[in-house]
Write an enzyme that holds these catalytic residues in place. Structure first.
Site, PDB file in Angstrom:
ATOM      1  CB  SER A  68      -1.078   0.103   1.026  1.00 50.08           C
ATOM      2  OG  SER A  68      -2.061   1.067   0.858  1.00 50.08           O
ATOM      3  CG  HIS A  73       2.297  15.213   4.882  1.00 49.85           C
ATOM      4  ND1 HIS A  73       2.236  15.582   3.438  1.00 49.85           N
ATOM      5  CD2 HIS A  73       1.200  14.153   4.949  1.00 49.85           C
ATOM      6  CE1 HIS A  73       1.266  14.644   2.848  1.00 49.85           C
ATOM      7  NE2 HIS A  73       1.035  14.246   3.718  1.00 49.85           N
ATOM      8  CB  CYS A  88      -3.562  -4.426   1.376  1.00 47.64           C
ATOM      9  SG  CYS A  88      -4.052  -3.000   0.494  1.00 47.64           S
TER      10      CYS A  88
END
Length: 138
Positions: A68, A73, A88
């Site tokens: 995935s 950030h 996943c």
């Protein structure tokens, strides 16, 4: 679509400023941490943002995983970062690797305060129900 989604909001990070402002350096660490955790990077995007009146610009580091994704950030003017790891779990349980990756990145940023969340997403069978649960304790 069964999987594990981990998030972390990191505050008052004591790490070297490099990890908050250098997209290339942060990206390399993210890529290596994902592979070390046993996940498989298949793509990436590392973006620097311009400085503002509040200070140097932050960065976004995204690593697309076969399992995935990982996204970071940063806000250097706040000495803060957010982390997002989603794996996943169809075909194999990648949850331990997701926790290992998250733990590694939290250690990198050295936050004085953090908010951690874990969400079990999707269901294995139509009878299963997604549930929220407590974050992994180191």
């Amino acid at each position: 679509m069964h999987g594990l989604h981990l998030t972390a909001d990191l505050h008052d990070c004591r790490c070297a400023m490099q990890w908050l402002i250098d997209a290339k350096a942060l990206g390399a660490v993210c890529r290596k941490a994902a592979a070390t955790a046993g996940l498989n990077p298949v793509g990436e995007l590392f973006q620097s943002f311009p400085a503002t009146a509040q200070g140097p610009g932050g960065v976004t580091a995204t690593v697309l995983l076969a399992e995935s994704h990982l996204c970071v950030h940063t806000w250097p003017e706040l000495r803060a970062a957010t982390l997002d790891v989603y794996v996943c779990n169809v075909g194999a349980n990648h949850s331990p690797a997701a926790h290992a990756l998250m733990d590694c990145l939290i250690s990198l940023f050295e936050p004085q305060r953090s908010e951690l969340n874990a969400l079990q997403r999707g269901a294995l069978t139509p009878d299963d129900k997604p549930t929220a649960f407590a974050p992994h304790a180191p």
